[in-house]
Structure formats: C-alpha cells, structure tokens
Write a protein that holds these residues in place. Structure first.
Motif, mmCIF file in Angstrom:
data_model
loop_
_atom_site.group_PDB
_atom_site.id
_atom_site.type_symbol
_atom_site.label_atom_id
_atom_site.label_comp_id
_atom_site.label_asym_id
_atom_site.label_seq_id
_atom_site.Cartn_x
_atom_site.Cartn_y
_atom_site.Cartn_z
ATOM 1 N N SER A 7 4.504 8.582 -9.439
ATOM 2 C CA SER A 7 4.582 7.766 -10.609
ATOM 3 C C SER A 7 5.066 6.825 -10.079
ATOM 4 O O SER A 7 5.426 6.364 -8.596
ATOM 5 N N VAL A 8 4.912 5.379 -10.762
ATOM 6 C CA VAL A 8 5.255 4.479 -10.582
ATOM 7 C C VAL A 8 7.076 4.553 -10.096
ATOM 8 O O VAL A 8 7.499 3.959 -9.488
ATOM 9 N N ILE A 9 8.101 5.565 -11.179
ATOM 10 C CA ILE A 9 8.863 5.313 -10.350
ATOM 11 C C ILE A 9 9.685 5.415 -8.740
ATOM 12 O O ILE A 9 10.724 4.938 -8.054
ATOM 13 N N HIS A 10 8.924 6.238 -7.834
ATOM 14 C CA HIS A 10 9.000 6.458 -6.653
ATOM 15 C C HIS A 10 9.154 5.155 -5.608
ATOM 16 O O HIS A 10 9.944 4.498 -5.373
ATOM 17 N N PRO A 11 7.794 4.138 -5.705
ATOM 18 C CA PRO A 11 7.407 2.883 -5.199
ATOM 19 C C PRO A 11 8.812 1.717 -5.727
ATOM 20 O O PRO A 11 9.324 1.072 -4.924
ATOM 21 N N GLY A 61 2.875 -4.315 3.484
ATOM 22 C CA GLY A 61 3.487 -3.413 3.666
ATOM 23 C C GLY A 61 3.558 -1.801 2.568
ATOM 24 O O GLY A 61 3.623 -1.840 2.043
ATOM 25 N N PRO A 62 4.450 -0.836 3.283
ATOM 26 C CA PRO A 62 4.057 0.268 2.813
ATOM 27 C C PRO A 62 4.975 0.677 1.541
ATOM 28 O O PRO A 62 5.976 -0.532 1.893
ATOM 29 N N LEU A 63 5.351 0.913 0.328
ATOM 30 C CA LEU A 63 5.882 1.813 -0.402
ATOM 31 C C LEU A 63 5.467 2.906 -0.488
ATOM 32 O O LEU A 63 4.264 3.832 -0.622
ATOM 33 N N PHE A 64 6.451 3.859 -0.798
ATOM 34 C CA PHE A 64 6.122 5.198 -1.140
ATOM 35 C C PHE A 64 5.963 5.737 -2.555
ATOM 36 O O PHE A 64 6.397 4.809 -3.228
ATOM 37 N N TYR A 83 0.985 -1.357 -0.198
ATOM 38 C CA TYR A 83 -0.087 0.016 0.107
ATOM 39 C C TYR A 83 1.158 1.109 -0.330
ATOM 40 O O TYR A 83 1.892 1.297 0.690
ATOM 41 N N SER A 84 0.629 2.584 -0.595
ATOM 42 C CA SER A 84 0.398 3.443 -0.595
ATOM 43 C C SER A 84 0.140 4.355 0.815
ATOM 44 O O SER A 84 -0.889 3.180 1.444
#
Length: 431
Positions: free
Chosen positions: A325-329, A318-321, A302-303
């Motif tokens: 944009s998809v490049i961040h996660p 788990g968290p993703l930043f 999740y964001s």
C-alpha cells in the motif's frame, strides 16, 4: 464413554498441561460436526470439509511435498485429523514439528472421536495455541480448511498465514520480465533521471512530529481540525497518500508532501493545479505526463522490488519501504526524514460505517463495501468489514512498527482496524 478422549487427554496433560486446560474449557457446541462417508471418512465442520473423503493420506502427501526442501524444523497450523503430522514424522531428518491450534473447539472434538495420541506422543512434536505467538513461523504448512475455520482468537495469525500463502501470486504483478512493466518504466525514464533523489529528504526533519494522512473513512473526522492546524507555525509535517489529496484540498488543506506508487493513479487523483508548494514523492512507473504537470518539486525512490533492480544499478536513488500500500512508503518517508512521533489519520484498513474512503464514492477506489467478506477487529474490539488486501497491508504495517521502536506511533480513530504497536493519540481520538 469412549476411551479415545481420556487417552488423548492423558498425553496432552502430561506434555502440555496448559493446552489441556484451554481445550477442556472450549465450547464444543460452537462447532457443528458431521461425519462425511467415503473411501477416507472425514468430518464436515460448520459446513467446511476438513480433509479429503477420497484419500486423506494422499492429500497430506501433496501438502508435505509442497515444501521443495526437507527442513529439520517445520510448523503446522491447524490440527486436522492428524494425517499431515503423521506423514511428516515418517520423513527422514525431521527433528521438530510445532503444531499450532487454530480452532481449539474443533481440536477438542477431534480428540473426542479419533485416536491422536500416536503423533501427540512423539517427542519431536510440540503443541500450542496459535494465538500464543504474535507472528507466524517459517517454514509452515497451513491446513486449508482450518484457515477458514480458525476461531476469533487466532484471527491475526490466520490473516498472516493467508497473506504469506498469497505472496507469490500477488508479486506476479511486479514481474520485471513482463513487457507491460518494462514499457511502464521506460515511459518515465527521462523524469527518473532528472527528478530529485528522495534520499535528499532523509534526515531533514529530525525530531519533528508527522501526521500521515490516509484516505480511510475516519479521515473525515479530522478535516476540520486539520484545517485549523494548517497555518500554525509549529504544526506537524503533513504527509498524505495520493488518494487523500482530493478530500484534503476540498477541505482547504495543503499537505507538505504527497506520496504515490501506483501506476493506475491519474491526474484525477493528483490534479497538478496549485501544487507549487507541495512536494511529490513517487516510485518509477507512474504516468510521465501526469508527473511532468506537477508544479512542485518531485522526488523519486525505489522499493526493494526486483522490478527496479536494473534501474537501481543505473540510477541510484533512496529506498522506501513498500508493503503493498502507498501508506507504507508515506510512513517510511516520515521515519527516514527523522520524525520521532507519527500519528496516523484515516489509516483504517477497513470499512467502518460501511464506507470505503473519505472524499470518494463507494467503489471509486476499489471494491464496494457491500461485497466485503472479511473482517478485522476495530479499536473497540468489534468486528469491522474489510477486504483481503487491506488485511495484508495492516500486517505489513504492524511488522514495520515492530522494526522501529525508536519511533512513537499513534492511531487517531477507534473506528478502523486496531493497529498493534500504536497507541491511541488522546488529542485526536474520540472515545
């Protein structure tokens, strides 16, 4: 000569001598100024009207009222004709107003023709050039005309202000209350429950180098070397964004992990054939049929978006930043997996050579390059075309890099946007 300019300068010299030195060195010929008559006369600068010609004070009041609370310390980006500063200083409880100059030549002209020493003399006021700070300060007012008129030195701060102003509007797309968003989440609920937690990947690649493979035009420069590197036993981890999968596989390159977050991504971008050895990391909302066809392991996270709040409580993952944009996660995944050195390939945030992406036709993944009206500085200090959302993605990446000093970040091309916080990887970057 008018007495106005010396009087204004005397105040600035007494309080901020460094600012005055810069102001006196400004090229006033770079701004074309015309008087605009009206009930509230104003200036037109390079074709942009600085303030209302009908009622400048009422316009300033509208700006002042845009902050719901009454903070004791505010920032004003742009100097205008001084109307907003004066109005703010009449309010109760205000202790400090920091005024940030976005266009020095423009402010120099205003100091030559209009009395500004009243608000400049107020002890609650500080004055500085906007480019003296690497980041914007909150809460702020940004004068609309000067967001357009900001000089090149203030461009990075201008971009951050515009991104912040647009934030609420942009986030409407992810409103958890809309039926369309809830329907999109429901159709993938079964897979969310059965797929692996992205948190299982965290810490599994401690100390390893990672290459983040994005789809910018400069990715093309590196395909041959990536193809030669792919079979080496000690090669870096290959993490690619969803739209980079097609050009990578066409070049014979198989990434280790693909990251996808956009519900508009289809099997055209994520073709499932021969993906048994490729992990897919995704956020809820992607098409369930497309996900189910993926042959390799699938991991979901999740964001921080409120869109996922209820799902987070029911099915922790788990968290993703994500910063737009998809490049961040993709980058955050590498960091959370333990990578200590990350090189960015194809992370251009711009249209170098008037191209939009590697491996796709102009306009396939968004607007065509020729409709661009914005720019960023590239790795050589030249202006390169971009679009507004790319600038926001770049800003969020630079902020992310600042928060992770434990990781060394490298860029691999000077053709795309300069990414503050990265160095140019000498093994990948052409002069």
């Amino acid at each position: 000569m008018s007495e106005i300019f010396p009087r204004n300068c005397a105040v600035v010299e007494q309080r901020w001598p460094g600012v005055l030195q810069r102001l006196l060195a400004e090229d006033v010929e770079s701004v074309a100024v015309e008087l605009v008559e009206g009930a509230s006369p104003t200036l037109r600068v390079n074709g942009i009207q600085l303030t209302s010609r009908h009622d400048g004070l009422k316009e300033a009041q509208l700006q002042a009222d845009s902050l719901p609370d009454h903070p004791r310390h505010v920032h004003v980006y742009g100097t205008g004709l001084g109307d907003l500063q004066r109005l703010l200083l009449t309010g109760e409880g205000l202790e400090r107003v920091d005024v940030h100059i976005l266009n020095g030549a423009l402010f120099r002209v205003v100091l030559e023709v209009l009395e500004q020493d009243d608000w400049l003399s107020d002890p609650r006021v500080t004055l500085a050039y906007a480019d003296e700070s690497p980041e914007i300060k909150l809460p702020f007012f940004a004068l609309p005309a000067e967001l357009v008129l900001a000089d090149d030195a203030s461009a990075r701060i201008r971009d951050r202000l515009v991104s912040e102003v647009h934030l609420t509007f942009n986030n409407q797309t992810f409103d958890p209350g809309t039926e369309a968003n809830q329907r999109q989440l429901r159709q993938g609920l079964a897979l969310l429950q059965s797929d692996k937690d992205v948190g299982e990947l965290f810490g599994t690649q401690a100390g390893r180098e990672a290459l983040i493979l994005a789809t910018g035009p400069s990715l093309h420069q590196h395909l041959a070397r990536l193809c030669a590197l792919k079979d080496e036993a000690e090669r870096p981890l290959f993490i690619c964004v969803d739209t980079a999968l097609v050009p990578l596989r066409n070049a014979g390159i198989e990434p280790d992990v693909v990251v996808s977050i956009d519900h508009q991504i289809t099997a055209r971008h994520l073709a499932p054939d021969d993906t048994a050895h490729i992990a897919l990391v995704y956020l809820p909302g992607l098409d369930a049929n497309m996900l189910a066809a993926w042959q390799g392991p699938r991991y979901v996270g999740y964001s921080s978006s409120p869109l996922y709040e209820q799902l987070r409580q029911r099915f922790p993952r788990g968290p993703l930043f994500v910063g737009g944009s998809v490049i961040h996660p993709a980058i955050d995944l590498a960091v959370q997996m333990g990578a200590s050195r990350i090189s960015l390939l194809g992370a251009d945030f711009a249209f170098p050579g008037d191209k939009t992406h590697t491996g796709w036709q102009d306009g396939d993944l968004g607007p065509k390059a020729n409709v661009s009206r914005h720019w960023v500085l590239d790795g050589r200090g030249n202006k390169v075309k971009t679009q507004l959302n790319f600038r926001s993605y770049l800003i969020e990446l630079e902020r992310y890099i600042t928060r992770h000093p434990e990781v060394s970040f490298f860029n691999t091309s000077r053709d795309g946007a300069l990414i503050v916080g990265t160095a140019f990887d000498p093994d990948w970057t052409a002069p």
